[in-house]
Write a protein that holds these residues in place. Sequence first.
Motif, PDB file in Angstrom:
ATOM      1  N   GLN A   1       0.841  -1.196   0.000  1.00 27.66           N
ATOM      2  CA  GLN A   1       0.000   0.000   0.000  1.00 27.66           C
ATOM      3  C   GLN A   1       0.876   1.246   0.000  1.00 27.66           C
ATOM      4  N   GLN A   3       2.035   4.851   0.816  1.00 28.27           N
ATOM      5  CA  GLN A   3       1.843   5.781   1.919  1.00 28.27           C
ATOM      6  C   GLN A   3       2.475   7.118   1.589  1.00 28.27           C
ATOM      7  N   VAL A   4       1.849   8.163   2.090  1.00 32.43           N
ATOM      8  CA  VAL A   4       2.318   9.531   1.876  1.00 32.43           C
ATOM      9  C   VAL A   4       2.539  10.173   3.235  1.00 32.43           C
ATOM     10  N   VAL A   5       3.695  10.780   3.433  1.00 34.96           N
ATOM     11  CA  VAL A   5       3.982  11.448   4.697  1.00 34.96           C
ATOM     12  C   VAL A   5       4.563  12.821   4.405  1.00 34.96           C
ATOM     13  N   VAL A  24       6.924   9.487  -0.436  1.00 32.20           N
ATOM     14  CA  VAL A  24       5.922   8.551  -0.975  1.00 32.20           C
ATOM     15  C   VAL A  24       6.540   7.170  -1.092  1.00 32.20           C
ATOM     16  N   SER A  25       5.909   6.182  -0.496  1.00 30.09           N
ATOM     17  CA  SER A  25       6.413   4.813  -0.609  1.00 30.09           C
ATOM     18  C   SER A  25       5.957   4.216  -1.937  1.00 30.09           C
ATOM     19  N   ASN A  96      -0.251  14.850  -2.941  1.00 33.59           N
ATOM     20  CA  ASN A  96      -0.940  13.762  -3.610  1.00 33.59           C
ATOM     21  C   ASN A  96      -0.618  13.874  -5.092  1.00 33.59           C
ATOM     22  N   LEU A 102      -3.659   8.823  -4.570  1.00 34.24           N
ATOM     23  CA  LEU A 102      -3.130   8.206  -3.352  1.00 34.24           C
ATOM     24  C   LEU A 102      -4.024   8.510  -2.151  1.00 34.24           C
ATOM     25  N   ASP A 103      -3.937   7.658  -1.137  1.00 36.37           N
ATOM     26  CA  ASP A 103      -4.602   7.969   0.122  1.00 36.37           C
ATOM     27  C   ASP A 103      -3.949   9.220   0.716  1.00 36.37           C
ATOM     28  N   GLY A 105      -2.269  11.733   3.205  1.00 35.24           N
ATOM     29  CA  GLY A 105      -1.459  11.645   4.407  1.00 35.24           C
ATOM     30  C   GLY A 105      -1.999  12.561   5.481  1.00 35.24           C
TER      31      GLY A 105
END
Length: 114
Positions: A1, A3-5, A24-25, A96, A102-103, A105
């Motif tokens: 999945q 992920q955004v941080v 972003v992973s 994003n 993306l979901d 963050g």
Amino acid sequence: QVQVVESGGGLVQAGGSLRLSCAVSGSAFSIYTMAWYRQAPGKQRELVASVTSSGGTNYIYSVKGRFTISRDNAKNTMYLQMNSLKPEDTAVYYCNTNTWRLDWGPGTQVTVSS
């Protein structure tokens, strides 16, 4: 999945600077057009700036000449250098893709005092 941080926000006086980062992973980062968004209290989320996979950039009028968006595809990271900050830049900043792929963050809070 994926992920955004987001990170790098803080409290700064008007005229100051901050540099935001978006990590972003996942391996598809380099192909996305990425964007920074912001949401101020009581307002809708708005797109602030975008950067294509090859580095082409776009900005909303109110930040042109003050903000610089960039990306490092090798690090899966996007940046937003914010200079000459104004109180009206106060918001939670998110990243994003330009199509909200993306979901979201958690965002990073930017507060500019007058």
